[in-house]
Write an enzyme that holds these catalytic residues in place. Structure first.
Site, mmCIF file in Angstrom:
data_model
loop_
_atom_site.group_PDB
_atom_site.id
_atom_site.type_symbol
_atom_site.label_atom_id
_atom_site.label_comp_id
_atom_site.label_asym_id
_atom_site.label_seq_id
_atom_site.Cartn_x
_atom_site.Cartn_y
_atom_site.Cartn_z
ATOM 1 N N ASP A 164 -36.274 -46.610 47.872
ATOM 2 C CA ASP A 164 -37.344 -47.271 48.608
ATOM 3 C C ASP A 164 -36.777 -48.082 49.764
ATOM 4 O OD1 ASP A 164 -39.466 -49.640 48.950
ATOM 5 O OD2 ASP A 164 -40.467 -47.958 47.975
ATOM 6 N N GLU A 217 -36.843 -42.803 51.258
ATOM 7 C CA GLU A 217 -38.235 -43.173 51.518
ATOM 8 C C GLU A 217 -38.218 -44.173 52.677
ATOM 9 O OE1 GLU A 217 -41.939 -45.588 51.182
ATOM 10 O OE2 GLU A 217 -39.855 -46.221 51.054
#
Length: 289
Positions: free
Chosen positions: A16, A45
């Site tokens: 992330d 991501e």
């Protein structure tokens, strides 16, 4: 921490916001892990500036999120795919086209209309060798937080229990697309992509070939709610086939209906195509192959 989860059998790590951490850290971490576990996949991501997204791919991330989520018009899609399938990007940037994510419910899906869900799925599954859908897409879930690109009832904050056979689901459509991908190596890669000329700005068309050049697929997808569409798919001088034996397109097979079509006048016509429709054809350079 990563090696602990590898020992538990985890093989894919979605990282992330890696762009908010020092890039040399990721280069070191990925190298250390993949030296002994080369099968481990790292997915970046990172919805950030193009230069930073590409830097993450260069330093070792196996796959990358992309701007596909917000590319909707024909010219936008063609420009973006031309960028990431051109040189040098095609050598290191491996996009994963997500139609939605835990964090993002794109505005174009918030209407809940089946045609746009099908169109976006078809684009993701045929334009990219890797694509993803997040829970609930199969059931056309589309309720947003007002004014935001985020799910109102998000699994980030609550447990959800779904009826996967709920009326209106598009499971069969997804299954059909995945079967077409599984049986056509041309759709399992991203770089060997050429856009075709179609005389309709609301329909996008392209041809993909497998790395071995032994499989070619032509795709047309309607991008507009207005319909039905009528258009001519131009192959023109486009050639397919193995090196040393490449030739113009001579015949196609509709992978949805099984219909065989002989190509005349360097193309073929499509009439009365509804919104969100995918047309997928296996392409041969000599009739009967």
């Amino acid at each position: 921490m990563v090696l602990f989860w590898v020992a538990q059998g985890v093989r894919i790590f979605r990282v992330d916001n890696p762009h908010t951490k020092p890039l040399p850290f990721w280069e070191w971490l990925i190298r250390e892990v993949q030296t002994n576990h080369p099968e481990i996949i790292f997915l970046a991501e990172a919805f950030t500036r193009p230069k930073v997204m590409k830097a993450l791919a260069k330093l070792g991330f196996t796959q990358s999120y992309s701007y596909f989520t917000w590319r909707t018009a024909k010219d936008e899609l063609q420009a973006y795919l031309s960028e990431i399938t051109g040189y040098p990007e095609r050598e290191y940037f491996r996009p994963n086209f997500f139609v939605n994510t835990p964090d993002i419910l794109p505005i174009h899906l918030q209407s809940g209309e089946p045609w746009i869900f099908k169109a976006r799925l078809a684009l993701a599954a045929t334009l990219s060798g890797n694509y993803g859908i997040y829970n609930g897409f199969e059931l056309l879930e589309h309720e947003p937080i007002p004014g935001r690109e985020e799910y109102l009832d998000s699994e980030k904050y609550e447990l959800k229990f779904r009826d996967w056979n709920k009326p209106g689901n598009i499971k069969n459509y997804i299954g059909q697309l995945n079967w077409i991908r599984k049986t056509n190596a041309a759709l399992q890669q991203t770089a060997n992509l050429r856009f075709a000329t179609l005389d309709d700005e609301e329909v996008i068309g392209f041809v993909k070939e497998s790395p071995a050049r032994d499989n070619a697929v032509a795709v047309a997808i309607t991008l507009s709610k207005a319909g039905p569409r009528q258009f001519w798919f131009h192959f023109g001088d486009l050639e397919i086939g193995p090196e040393g034996a490449r030739a113009r397109v001579a015949a196609i097979e509709n992978l949805v209906t099984g219909e065989h079509i002989t190509i005349e006048w360097a193309g073929f016509g499509c009439a009365s195509i509804p919104s969100g429709t995918l047309l997928c054809f296996s392409v041969a350079s000599r009739e009967g192959e």
